[in-house]
Write an enzyme that holds these catalytic residues in place. Structure first.
Site, PDB file in Angstrom:
ATOM      1  N   TRP A 155       0.922  -1.417   0.138  1.00 51.37           N
ATOM      2  CA  TRP A 155       0.100  -0.038   0.110  1.00 51.37           C
ATOM      3  C   TRP A 155       0.888   1.114   0.011  1.00 51.37           C
ATOM      4  CZ3 TRP A 155      -0.312   4.111   3.266  1.00 51.37           C
ATOM      5  CH2 TRP A 155      -1.705   4.893   3.068  1.00 51.37           C
ATOM      6  N   HIS A 156       2.155   1.224   0.707  1.00 52.56           N
ATOM      7  CA  HIS A 156       2.859   2.361   0.797  1.00 52.56           C
ATOM      8  C   HIS A 156       3.555   2.731  -0.386  1.00 52.56           C
ATOM      9  CE1 HIS A 156       2.258   1.979   5.205  1.00 52.56           C
ATOM     10  NE2 HIS A 156       2.636   3.300   5.166  1.00 52.56           N
ATOM     11  N   GLY A 157       3.773   1.650  -1.442  1.00 52.73           N
ATOM     12  CA  GLY A 157       4.507   2.129  -2.651  1.00 52.73           C
ATOM     13  C   GLY A 157       4.838   1.098  -3.408  1.00 52.73           C
TER      14      GLY A 157
END
Length: 467
Positions: free
Chosen positions: A316-318
């Site tokens: 989700w973060h990258g």
């Protein structure tokens, strides 16, 4: 448009507040919607239509879910909503990542799409999903006013970097909310505190990070300084943004939930994640971990659930492998704590738990900050002396002395000591009077100092824009 910009603080925000409080209540959501769309358009003119399409999709799927509630195909609109929302997120955020890895795996030469990541898409996608899932479960009533729903999705205080505000949190306040002088004053105070954390601390620590990246000769000590400064930078950057979002929300009558609770005082990794980015952790818990069975289905499936959740938390973060490794890193620690480490930590003094947590959290943010896994491995090696570099140098000592005061302030401010001290002073009438007199003076002084920094054009990134 950055919250920490002259254009936002002295132009956009005052105009929005003035219009908001002039119009009757029935038009307040419309003012917020138009203001939010303009705010988003200012930073992302091309993708402004995307957030409106996503909002329309969530709104229509909510109506469809409500209408199909008693039919044999009640799950169909929910599935369609999830596919549509996740599909958009996968395309805009992960398409080139998938192409790159397919090319590597099968030795192909598929051209990358070079899709530009829309600001805030990870946050507003999860907000829309929380709405349709909660409507399906009966935890939220369907919203029949599109403008109110679109205002919820695009609400500028939390649009571009969270916290992830669930529909159920603001469901009642979308149709009825109170505006008081006390709420307004609290909102302004909270906004200035968050702005101070961002501009005065996070940005200064970011400058130290730039110094490190430009150094040719590095030392073990400087690797540690860089790691700790980035960890504190991202905390003050993101928690500062959350403070500003909560403060702005309160000005407009919304009560957003807290997103950070002094995570660096934790005694375990599990506790750290109960205190860090709370809105994301609870989202994955309630909408993925528990529906998958949580810890109710035996050890093997619990481990599976933890690995899946933390794989997706990292992803989700990258769209890069270092984020996936970062997520799995925490997942493995949570598993180890449950079966081994907690029993050991509980027998040791509290300071041992704090040291353990801070050590491995610091390493985690080295993984998080790396451009690739090669850089990550090199940084970890540098921290532990495996690069044949000196322990320190005159240059390292110079930068440590130059930024040491900010590092001390940042470390001290990441604990509840300041708040507890103020609360203790306010226990007496005289102390309360002194705090009440000093508070507006301090806040105004901070705002003037911040303005000076921004006018001067200081280093001013927002780390969570890329997520």
């Amino acid at each position: 448009m950055l919250f920490s910009s002259i254009s936002f603080i002295y132009y956009f925000l005052p105009i929005v507040i003035m219009l908001y409080f002039i119009v009757p209540f029935k038009f307040k959501n419309l003012v917020l919607l138009v203001s939010s769309v303009f705010f988003y358009f200012y930073g992302e003119p091309v993708y402004s239509i995307l957030i409106l399409i996503s909002s329309l999709s969530g709104y229509l799927h909510g109506l469809w879910i409500d209408k199909s509630r008693k039919s044999r195909y009640a799950k169909l609109p929910l599935i369609c909503s999830i596919i549509f929302s996740i599909g958009i997120l996968l395309y805009f955020k992960y398409a080139d990542f998938f192409i790159e890895n397919v090319n590597w795996l099968f030795n192909l030469k598929i051209a990358p799409l070079k899709v530009v990541l829309p600001i805030g898409i990870s946050f507003y996608t999860f907000q829309i999903l929380s709405y349709t899932i909660d409507v399906y479960k009966g935890n939220a009533k369907v919203q029949k006013n599109y403008f109110s729903f679109a205002a919820y999705v695009s609400l500028f205080p939390q649009l571009i970097a969270g916290p992830i505000v669930r529909y159920t949190t603001v469901e009642q306040e979308l149709s009825k909310r109170s505006h008081t002088t006390e709420n307004f004053a609290y909102g302004v105070s909270r906004f200035i505190v968050g702005l101070s954390k961002k501009v005065l601390i996070a940005n200064t620590l970011g400058e130290l990070g730039r110094v490190f990246s430009n150094l040719n000769e590095r030392t073990i000590l400087f690797y540690w300084i860089a790691a700790i400064s980035f960890m504190l930078q991202i905390y003050y950057d993101f928690s500062g943004y959350s403070d500003m979002a909560i403060g702005l929300g309160r000005i407009f009558g919304f009560h957003f939930l807290e997103n950070f609770n002094y995570p660096f005082i934790s005694r375990s990794i599990s506790e750290f994640w109960r205190r860090w980015h709370i809105s994301l952790g609870t989202w994955f818990r309630d909408y993925l971990y528990i529906p998958m069975g949580g810890n109710r289905l035996g050890t093997v499936k619990w481990i599976r659930n933890v690995i899946v959740v933390w794989f997706l938390t990292g992803f989700w973060h990258g769209a890069d492998w270092n984020f996936i490794v970062w997520g799995l890193y925490f997942g493995i620690f949570l598993i180890l704590e449950k079966f081994l480490l907690n029993s050991i930590l509980n027998k040791l003094p509290a300071c041992a738990g704090h040291i353990y947590t801070l050590l491995f959290v610091t390493i985690s943010f080295v993984i998080f900050n790396a451009s690739n896994m090669t850089e990550c491995i090199e940084s970890v090696k540098g921290m532990f002396g495996f690069l044949n570099i000196p322990l320190s140098s005159a240059e390292t000592v110079y930068y440590l002395s130059s930024y040491g005061f900010v590092l001390i302030i940042a470390a001290f401010g990441a604990t509840p000591l300041t708040i507890k001290t103020i609360e203790k002073i306010k226990c007496s009438k005289k102390g309360e009077f002194i705090i009440n007199v000093l508070e507006p003076i301090v806040l105004l002084s901070l705002l003037l100092l911040i303005t000076g920094y921004l006018v001067d054009g200081s280093f001013n990134p927002f780390l969570y824009f890329r997520f």
